[in-house]
Write a protein that holds these residues in place. Structure first.
Motif, PDB file in Angstrom:
ATOM      1  N   CYS A   1       0.729  -1.158   0.131  1.00 36.49           N
ATOM      2  CA  CYS A   1       0.054  -0.111   0.146  1.00 36.49           C
ATOM      3  C   CYS A   1       0.925   1.266  -0.102  1.00 36.49           C
TER       4      CYS A   1
ATOM      5  N   LYS B   1       0.339   3.978   1.071  1.00 33.88           N
ATOM      6  CA  LYS B   1      -0.085   4.724   2.544  1.00 33.88           C
ATOM      7  C   LYS B   1       0.482   4.062   3.765  1.00 33.88           C
ATOM      8  N   CYS B   2       0.100   2.823   3.844  1.00 33.70           N
ATOM      9  CA  CYS B   2       0.330   2.228   5.210  1.00 33.70           C
ATOM     10  C   CYS B   2       1.383   0.959   4.957  1.00 33.70           C
TER      11      CYS B   2
ATOM     12  N   CYS C   1      -6.939   1.271   4.002  1.00 34.73           N
ATOM     13  CA  CYS C   1      -6.759   2.749   3.974  1.00 34.73           C
ATOM     14  C   CYS C   1      -8.192   3.560   3.514  1.00 34.73           C
TER      15      CYS C   1
END
Length: 139
Positions: free
Chosen positions: A4, A6-7, A27
């Motif tokens: 991911c 983002k995470c 997310c």
């Protein structure tokens, strides 16, 4: 393997998907929380709780508890809504110290708790399967 944007959760997690920007479904779900009418959802859950809550003190729900923070939170919320839960743990190989403390805290809330240990031969087979297919022996 994809991660991911983002995470950095990996694509090996079961039931995860990524959008065109590489952002995972977890997310995306978290981002949508701002759009939820939480007061309305709480009222709706309260209505369900009134319908299903035991009138005679018997168990009215079963909560699977692992020793993680989510399990403890779920039990606390169920109690807040007046439920009398039966908490059930299916043990894995070993609990972390914080997991043990969380399970103790759940028991000290005054709920019934059953802890089940699977056949160790079956557990090993499940651990191997989880590791090979998902990368997590406890999955």
């Amino acid at each position: 393997m994809e991660y991911c944007a983002k995470c950095v959760i990996p694509s090996t997690k079961p039931d995860i998907y990524f959008d065109l920007n590489g952002v995972c479904s977890g997310c995306k779900s978290f981002e949508s929380r701002a759009e939820v009418d939480w007061a309305k959802r709480t009222a709706e859950f309260g209505e369900l709780a009134n319908f299903y809550r035991s009138k005679n003190g018997e168990w009215d729900c079963v909560i699977g508890v692992s020793g993680g923070k989510d399990s403890l939170y779920q039990v606390l919320r169920a109690i807040e809504f007046g439920f009398n839960p039966l908490c059930v743990t299916s043990t894995t190989c070993d609990f972390s110290e914080i997991g043990k403390r969380n399970l103790t805290a759940i028991k000290e809330l005054g709920v019934d708790h059953i802890q089940f240990s699977a056949n160790p031969i079956v557990r090993r087979k499940l651990n191997r399967l989880g590791l090979e297919q998902v990368g997590d022996i406890a999955w």
